[in-house]
Scaffold this active site. Structure first.
Site, PDB file in Angstrom:
ATOM      1  N   SER A 144       0.583 -89.233  42.172  1.00 32.34           N
ATOM      2  CA  SER A 144       2.057 -88.711  42.329  1.00 32.34           C
ATOM      3  C   SER A 144       2.548 -89.282  40.858  1.00 32.34           C
ATOM      4  CB  SER A 144       2.766 -89.688  43.328  1.00 32.34           C
ATOM      5  OG  SER A 144       4.044 -89.823  43.474  1.00 32.34           O
ATOM      6  N   TYR A 157       4.909 -98.584  45.962  1.00 30.10           N
ATOM      7  CA  TYR A 157       4.240 -97.223  46.292  1.00 30.10           C
ATOM      8  C   TYR A 157       3.705 -96.947  44.859  1.00 30.10           C
ATOM      9  CZ  TYR A 157       3.493 -92.442  46.910  1.00 30.10           C
ATOM     10  OH  TYR A 157       3.115 -91.043  46.897  1.00 30.10           O
TER      11      TYR A 157
END
Length: 251
Positions: A144, A157
């Protein structure tokens, strides 16, 4: 084995209900992929995903897989590879977590880290060893852009994805020359069930667009894929913004 266009004939999706994983499977089945394993926790959602892919003409099997149960990975994934060569493994599992809750509840934060990083390291190494043993194949890892630089809004995250990204890059270097191709995919904000209800970030994308980028990356044997591609430039700039300035950016 892959065909002349780089399309795998067999695919193992770790995270069998992942929207990106399923979009990728559908796209590859439309090309030439004929055998698909969907690995995930048993659920009606996993069964429905398998049924949907079978309707497209693929031989689809479900595999009981828990990212948090690292001790089971070798046995569970070993059975898949024992059935025949796997041309491509897509590591697509992960959880977003809830930043505010996770800051207040450390065990919740640990679950994010264990799922996104520890579980991925375990499963990634098991699959990499099997791919190397068969002498060919691709390991595609969904990272990501959140892992490029920790942001106040989702640093738990983001840190887990930063660890995963570094691991996958290093694994790719370790496997260079073995016939195994490792590709890291860095999507931006993806419109999906996982992000439903969140404020959409600029240059948001879709599972289908990520799947298309994965297919193109496989054909080109890319090592890193950004989705959309313009994020490469954006993140390169943000990476060098002074920290005192970065703190004040609306990110």
């Amino acid at each position: 084995m892959k065909d002349a266009f780089g399309t795998p004939q067999s695919l193992l999706v770790l995270g069998g209900t992942s929207e990106i994983g399923l979009a990728t499977a559908r796209r590859l089945i439309a090309r030439r992929t004929r055998t698909v394993w969907l690995a995930g926790r048993p659920s009606p959602g996993l069964d429905k995903a398998a049924a949907g892919l079978r309707e497209l003409g693929a031989d689809v099997r479900t595999v009981t897989f828990d990212a948090l149960d690292s001790e089971s990975h070798e046995a569970v994934l070993g059975k898949v590879f024992a059935e025949g060569d796997v041309d491509m493994v897509l590591l697509a599992f992960g959880i977003l977590g809830d930043q505010a809750r996770d800051e207040d509840e450390p065990l919740s934060a640990v679950r994010v880290a264990q799922t996104n990083y520890t579980g991925a390291v375990s499963a990634g190494l098991v699959c990499a060893r099997s791919l190397q043993a068969q002498g060919h194949g691709s390991l595609v890892v969904l990272s990501s852009v959140a892992g490029e630089r920790a942001r106040r809004s989702n640093f738990i995250y983001g840190s887990s994805k930063a660890g995963l990204d570094a691991f996958a890059q290093g694994l790719g270097d370790a496997l260079h020359g073995t016939g195994v191709h490792v590709m890291v995919v860095r999507p931006g904000f993806v419109r999906s069930k996982m992000t439903a209800g969140l404020e959409e970030a600029p240059m948001a994308t879709t599972p289908e667009a990520v799947a298309e980028a994965i297919e193109t990356g496989l054909r080109r044997r890319s090592e890193t894929v950004w989705v959309p591609g313009a994020l490469r430039v954006v993140m390169s700039a943000l990476r060098h913004v002074p920290r005192t300035v970065f703190r004040r950016l609306p990110v």
